[in-house]
Design a protein around this motif. Structure first.
Motif, PDB file in Angstrom:
ATOM      1  N   TRP A  36     -56.472  -6.183 -38.588  1.00 31.29           N
ATOM      2  CA  TRP A  36     -55.882  -7.510 -38.746  1.00 31.29           C
ATOM      3  C   TRP A  36     -54.807  -7.445 -39.820  1.00 31.29           C
ATOM      4  O   TRP A  36     -55.016  -6.834 -40.881  1.00 31.29           O
ATOM      5  N   PHE A  37     -53.697  -8.080 -39.535  1.00 28.40           N
ATOM      6  CA  PHE A  37     -52.612  -8.251 -40.489  1.00 28.40           C
ATOM      7  C   PHE A  37     -52.316  -9.742 -40.577  1.00 28.40           C
ATOM      8  O   PHE A  37     -52.773 -10.520 -39.748  1.00 28.40           O
ATOM      9  N   ARG A  38     -51.550 -10.132 -41.587  1.00 31.87           N
ATOM     10  CA  ARG A  38     -51.150 -11.532 -41.697  1.00 31.87           C
ATOM     11  C   ARG A  38     -49.731 -11.622 -42.237  1.00 31.87           C
ATOM     12  O   ARG A  38     -49.262 -10.729 -42.949  1.00 31.87           O
ATOM     13  N   VAL A  92     -50.002 -16.551 -40.484  1.00 33.11           N
ATOM     14  CA  VAL A  92     -50.294 -16.211 -39.096  1.00 33.11           C
ATOM     15  C   VAL A  92     -51.017 -14.872 -39.124  1.00 33.11           C
ATOM     16  O   VAL A  92     -50.527 -13.910 -39.736  1.00 33.11           O
ATOM     17  N   TYR A  93     -52.158 -14.821 -38.487  1.00 34.94           N
ATOM     18  CA  TYR A  93     -52.971 -13.615 -38.473  1.00 34.94           C
ATOM     19  C   TYR A  93     -52.783 -12.897 -37.135  1.00 34.94           C
ATOM     20  O   TYR A  93     -52.901 -13.509 -36.069  1.00 34.94           O
ATOM     21  N   GLY A 115     -50.654 -13.575 -32.413  1.00 35.86           N
ATOM     22  CA  GLY A 115     -50.931 -14.208 -33.689  1.00 35.86           C
ATOM     23  C   GLY A 115     -51.636 -15.550 -33.544  1.00 35.86           C
ATOM     24  O   GLY A 115     -51.485 -16.237 -32.531  1.00 35.86           O
ATOM     25  N   THR A 116     -52.398 -15.898 -34.562  1.00 33.62           N
ATOM     26  CA  THR A 116     -53.069 -17.188 -34.616  1.00 33.62           C
ATOM     27  C   THR A 116     -52.898 -17.755 -36.019  1.00 33.62           C
ATOM     28  O   THR A 116     -53.035 -17.042 -37.008  1.00 33.62           O
ATOM     29  N   GLN A 117     -52.562 -19.033 -36.085  1.00 42.12           N
ATOM     30  CA  GLN A 117     -52.259 -19.666 -37.372  1.00 42.12           C
ATOM     31  C   GLN A 117     -53.537 -20.046 -38.109  1.00 42.12           C
ATOM     32  O   GLN A 117     -54.430 -20.667 -37.536  1.00 42.12           O
ATOM     33  N   VAL A 118     -53.579 -19.680 -39.367  1.00 45.45           N
ATOM     34  CA  VAL A 118     -54.649 -20.108 -40.267  1.00 45.45           C
ATOM     35  C   VAL A 118     -54.000 -20.877 -41.412  1.00 45.45           C
ATOM     36  O   VAL A 118     -53.118 -20.348 -42.096  1.00 45.45           O
TER      37      VAL A 118
END
Length: 122
Positions: A36-38, A92-93, A115-118
């Motif tokens: 996982w990256f962000r 964004v992860y 990507g998915t926003q946190v």
């Protein structure tokens, strides 16, 4: 071709928890790692966590003790459990697959999700 689909992002208050999932489909070799990256606004994409299929894992120092990466080999799925979230975790992860080497560099992975926003509110 490999496809990665992330889910589980959202808006949470500081101190809260989220669990991200990344499902991999296609021709993926189980001997490689996933990670996982962000990427926060205005910043470069940074490493967060990675796990080899042996179970060995590595973390960004600032998330150690708060985030846990795990995987379900049978489902080709990797999870990122994020606890005690802080506003600085907002980003964004991205899920990455077929990693090798140290696992902390972007160029060590062959495939990326969308990507998915946190978002963590204070």
């Amino acid at each position: 071709q490999v496809q990665l689909v992330e889910s589980g992002g959202g808006l949470v208050q500081a101190g809260g928890s989220l669990r991200l999932s990344c499902a991999a489909s296609g021709r993926i070799f189980s001997s490689y790692a996933m990670g996982w990256f962000r990427q926060a606004p205005g910043k470069e994409r940074e490493f967060v966590a990675a796990i080899r299929w042996s179970g060995w894992s590595v973390y960004l120092n600032s998330v150690k003790g708060r985030f846990t990466i795990s995987r379900d080999s049978a489902k080709n799925t990797v999870y990122l459990q994020m606890n005690s979230l802080k506003p600085e975790d907002t980003a964004v992860y991205y899920c990455a697959a077929q990693g090798r080497g140290s696992l902390i560099r972007r160029d060590e992975y062959d495939y990326w999700g969308q990507g998915t926003q946190v978002t963590v509110s204070s």
